[in-house]
Design a protein around this motif. Structure first.
Motif: not given
Length: 82
Positions: A4-29
Motif C-alpha cells: 500500500k505504501f509503495s503504491s501510494a508513493i507511485q500514485t503520487l509521483i504519477m499524479i504530480a508529474g502528469a500534465e493533465m489529471p489522471m484516472t485510476s485506470d491510468q494510474i493502475a496500469e
C-alpha cells in the motif's frame, strides 16, 4: 509492510508529474495493479488532503504542496484505518 505504501508513493509521483489529471485506470496500469486498489489508496490520500478529485469525474490532482509533503505524511495517510 504491504504494498500500500509503495503504491501510494507511485500514485503520487504519477499524479504530480502528469500534465493533465489522471484516472485510476491510468494510474493502475502504470503501477501494475487494479484500478479498485488505486481508488482505495486515493480515497485515503484524499481524506487526508493530499490529493483531490471531483465526484463523477474520477480524475486526481495533487493538493498538497510538494515542499510540505513528506514520506511520513503519506505513510500516516494510508496507514490509518479510521
Amino acid at each position: 509492510m504491504d504494498t500500500k505504501f509503495s503504491s501510494a508513493i507511485q500514485t503520487l509521483i504519477m499524479i504530480a508529474g502528469a500534465e493533465m489529471p489522471m484516472t485510476s485506470d491510468q494510474i493502475a496500469e502504470s503501477v501494475g495493479t487494479n484500478a479498485s486498489y488505486i481508488r482505495k489508496i486515493t480515497g485515503l490520500l484524499k481524506k487526508r488532503g493530499i490529493i483531490e478529485s471531483r465526484q463523477g469525474i474520477n480524475r486526481f490532482t495533487l493538493l498538497a504542496e510538494l515542499e510540505e509533503l513528506s514520506l511520513l505524511k503519506v505513510y500516516q495517510a494510508i496507514a490509518r484505518t479510521e
